[in-house]
Design an enzyme around this catalytic site. Sequence first.
Site, PDB file in Angstrom:
ATOM      1  N   ALA A   8       0.828  -1.208   0.000  1.00  0.00           N
ATOM      2  CA  ALA A   8       0.000   0.000   0.000  1.00  0.00           C
ATOM      3  C   ALA A   8       0.861   1.257   0.000  1.00  0.00           C
ATOM      4  CB  ALA A   8      -0.932   0.003   1.215  1.00  0.00           C
ATOM      5  N   VAL A  85       5.493  -4.281  -3.791  1.00  0.00           N
ATOM      6  CA  VAL A  85       6.298  -4.116  -2.581  1.00  0.00           C
ATOM      7  C   VAL A  85       7.606  -3.409  -2.914  1.00  0.00           C
ATOM      8  CG1 VAL A  85       5.292  -6.123  -1.435  1.00  0.00           C
ATOM      9  CG2 VAL A  85       7.313  -6.416  -2.879  1.00  0.00           C
ATOM     10  N   CYS A 271      13.000   6.015  -7.835  1.00  0.00           N
ATOM     11  CA  CYS A 271      13.240   5.165  -9.004  1.00  0.00           C
ATOM     12  C   CYS A 271      14.532   5.442  -9.759  1.00  0.00           C
ATOM     13  CB  CYS A 271      12.070   5.288  -9.982  1.00  0.00           C
ATOM     14  SG  CYS A 271      10.555   4.496  -9.391  1.00  0.00           S
TER      15      CYS A 271
END
Length: 455
Positions: A8, A85, A271
Amino acid sequence: MKICCIGAGYVGGPTMAMIAAKCPNIRVDVVDINEKRIAAWNSNELPIYEPGLDEIVKSARGTNLFFSTGVENAIRAADIIFVSVNTPTKTYGVGAGRAADLRYLEAVARVIARVAEEPKIIVEKSTIPVKTAETIQTILAASGKGLRHQVLSNPEFLAEGTAVEDLMAPDRILIGGERTPEGDAAVEKLVSVYAGWVPRERILTTNLWSSELAKLVANAFLAQRISSINAISGLCEATGADVEEVGRAIGTDSRIGSKFLKSSVGFGGSCFQKDILNLVYLCGHFGLPEVADYWDHVVRINNWQKDRFAARVIRTLFNTVSGKRLGILGFAFKKDTNDTRESPAISVCKSLLEEQAALAIYDPKVPASQIYTDLGIQPDDPRIEICENVSAVAQSAHALLVLTEWDEFRDVDYAAVFAAMYKPSWIFDGRNVLDAPKLRNLGFHVYSIGKPFPV
C-alpha cells in the site's frame, strides 16, 4: 472480478484507487502488513500526498475499494494479484549498492504459493530486474499444488506529484506475459481492466522480459537527460552562458524535445538512481562492462551536481558556513509530493552540517520526523530547526537555499524576507524557480544554477 494488491505504498495505493474508481464492477483490496499505513489509508489523512488523490480514494473507498491487513484472505479471493512491494538497492553482500534487493518480493511469492488454492494471475508492479518473473515462477511451482499460475509484468510509469493525472490519462500501459495461449489469455484479462478507461491503442503488450527491462530503461533515459543538462550547467557557469537559454534552444529541435532539460541541484525519488544502479549491475552481470560504465556515469554526474551546489554555497559564503544559519526551502525530492527518497536536499544538508552550519528547514508537506530520519539526527539536535513557513526560515539567516520547486516559493514577499536576513543576504536557487533580476533589485545576491553568477 476481484483484484488484490499486496503493498500500500506510493504505487499500489494510487493505482488501485484509480482502478476501483474507474471500474466499479471490480472489487479491489489493497493489503499490507503495516497496520499504521493501512489505518492512514482508511482515514482522512492519507499516508502519501498527491494532488487529487484524496478525492479518488474517497469516491471508491468502502464501496469497491478496501484497505486492510488481511493479506492471506485477499490472496485467496482474488483473480488478479498485483505485487507492489519495495525493491530497494541492496546494502549488503553481492551487488551491494547496485543490485535490487528482492527479499520482499520473494516473501510475497512464497505467501501466494502457500495460500493460493486455484490458479492466479500475478502481476509484477514493483520495479524489478529483468528475469525476476522466473524467480516468482520457480517459487510458485515449488508449492507442489500443480497450479498453473500466470506471471505478468505491468510496470508503473508514474511521476510523483502528477500520479493521479498519469493514471487518469497515461501515455501508455505496458503489459508483458509469456507467449503461450495461457499467457496471452492472462494478458488480455489484465488489458480488459485498464480498457475500462484507457484507449486500447495506448495499452502495449510485449513478452515478459521486454516489459521488465523497459521500466529500467525508461527511467535511465530520463535520468540521463537530467544529468546531461546538469553537466552542461557547469560549463554554462564557467563560460557565462545561461543553461535555461541553452535548454530552450536545443529543446526546440524535434529530434530532442523539451522535456527533462531543466537544470537543477539533481534528480531524486525512489526510481531513477535505484533503477540506473540496477541496470549497471545487470550489464556487469551479463558481461557488458562498457555499457555498465556508461550508465554509472549518469549517477556520478548527479552526485557531482549535488556536491558542486553545496561547495558553491560554502565557497560563496567566504569559505565557511560554521555557525551560520542557512535557510532550506524544500526537502521533498520534487514539488507536489511528500516523498524524500534520494532527495538532493538530504545530500546538500548533510554536506552543510559537516561544515558546522545551522539549518532552518521548511517544506510544506514533509513532516519533521521524516527530515530528522533522513538526516540521521535526533529531534533535539541544536543544529536543526524545523520551521512552519518561509518567514520563520529567513529570520537572521545568512542565506536561503531553494532545494524543491514548490510553487509557493515564487509568491513569497521577498522584500520582507530580505529585511529579516543578515547582510549580505544570499539566495542559492537550486531549482531555477525564482526571478533572479527582481531579487537582485531587492538587494539579494543570487546564484541560479547554470546561469552567469555576478558576485
